[in-house]
Design an enzyme around this catalytic site. Structure first.
Site, PDB file in Angstrom:
ATOM      1  N   CYS A 211      41.124  11.840  26.776  1.00  0.00           N
ATOM      2  CA  CYS A 211      40.065  11.519  25.796  1.00  0.00           C
ATOM      3  C   CYS A 211      40.277  10.148  25.175  1.00  0.00           C
ATOM      4  CB  CYS A 211      40.019  12.570  24.686  1.00  0.00           C
ATOM      5  SG  CYS A 211      39.577  14.208  25.272  1.00  0.00           S
TER       6      CYS A 211
ATOM      7  N   HIS B 142      33.714   8.773  27.734  1.00  0.00           N
ATOM      8  CA  HIS B 142      33.230   9.799  28.662  1.00  0.00           C
ATOM      9  C   HIS B 142      32.163  10.576  27.899  1.00  0.00           C
ATOM     10  CE1 HIS B 142      36.291  11.721  26.200  1.00  0.00           C
ATOM     11  NE2 HIS B 142      35.647  12.862  26.403  1.00  0.00           N
TER      12      HIS B 142
END
Lengths: 139, 136
Positions: free
Chosen positions: A33, A39
């Site tokens: 992350c 993303h």
């Protein structure tokens, strides 16, 4: 007292990064992350309001009205946006699912409280079908 | 600022509902096909809700990788692809989904590195689920 929940979906990109940490620590805590290129997810939002049904309409709130509030206050800001770069709350706060739930509550609560007899009871945000966060306001 | 973080896990296990204190007929009356002698299985879904302050540095109630690790070591390795009736927790306790729910709560509640365990929900099938907020 009745609780009524409306669901909506939005799609956004984000990444997790604490500016006061080193790159190594960010990667250690946040894993993939922490990729600065970001993303995305298809989020599902559940907004629960609580109140007594109106004696005339039988509604706690008009669902169309609630839909419009959610679209105006939340989806217009979050949907198809990069949360870190385009949503003011996340200029500093990391757009974790927890913080998205809190930001959603903060955006909705004034409109729900001002306009109708119901109160905002709970905001739940699913990042994936298996991961969700919830905020119920200050106890 | 208190918030809640939840996670869902899939667990496949077998069980047989049979109470030693009941007669054969009483067991069949109480549990029906769940009392069939050789057991049967389910794809359970465990939903775990944690609650606590949102850490200012991470924006998290609990890091999901830490929660996953506790779930893996305390619950999944114990119950996934296992026969619940053979687990020590179910020697004297029928492995109904109510009791599985309480067992999972008890295995997790003191193990979380952040936040508190709010509740555990176990979905036995798509159409029934059980939820508890204590191991008692």
């Amino acid at each position: 007292m009745i609780e009524l929940t409306r669901r909506a979906t939005f799609s956004s990109s984000h990444f997790y990064w604490n500016e006061s940490w080193s790159a190594e620590k960010n990667e250690q805590v946040f894993g993939k992350c922490a990729n600065r290129n970001g993303h995305g997810h298809n989020y599902t939002l559940e907004v629960t309001v609580a109140g007594e049904p109106d004696p005339v309409t039988g509604f706690v709130v008009d669902l169309k009205w609630l839909k419009d509030v959610m679209e105006r206050e939340v989806l217009a800001a979050f949907d198809h946006r990069h949360l870190n770069l385009e949503v003011p709350e996340f200029a500093k706060a990391i757009p974790t699912t927890e913080n998205i739930a809190i930001a959603t509550w903060t955006r909705l609560e004034p409109a729900v409280t001002a306009a109708r007899g119901a109160r905002l009871s709970r905001v739940r945000v699913y990042e994936t079908p298996e991961i969700f966060a919830e905020y119920r306001g200050e106890a | 600022m208190r918030a809640y973080f939840g996670r869902r896990y899939k667990l496949s296990a077998s069980h047989r509902l049979h109470a030693e204190a009941l007669s054969v007929e009483e067991n069949q009356a109480a549990y029906g096909k769940c009392n069939n002698p050789h057991g049967h299985g389910h794809n359970y879904v465990l939903e775990v809700l944690t609650g606590g302050p949102v850490d200012e540095a991470t924006g998290m109630v609990i890091n999901l990788t830490a929660l996953d690790e506790v779930m893996r070591t305390k619950v999944m390795e114990r119950f996934d692809h296992a026969n619940l009736n053979l687990d020590p927790l179910f020697v004297n306790r029928v492995p109904t989904t109510e009791n599985l729910c309480r067992a999972v709560f008890g295995l997790l509640k003191d193990e979380l590195p952040a936040g508190e365990l709010e509740w555990v929900r176990v979905e036995e099938t798509e159409n029934n689920f059980f939820q508890c907020n204590s191991a008692e």
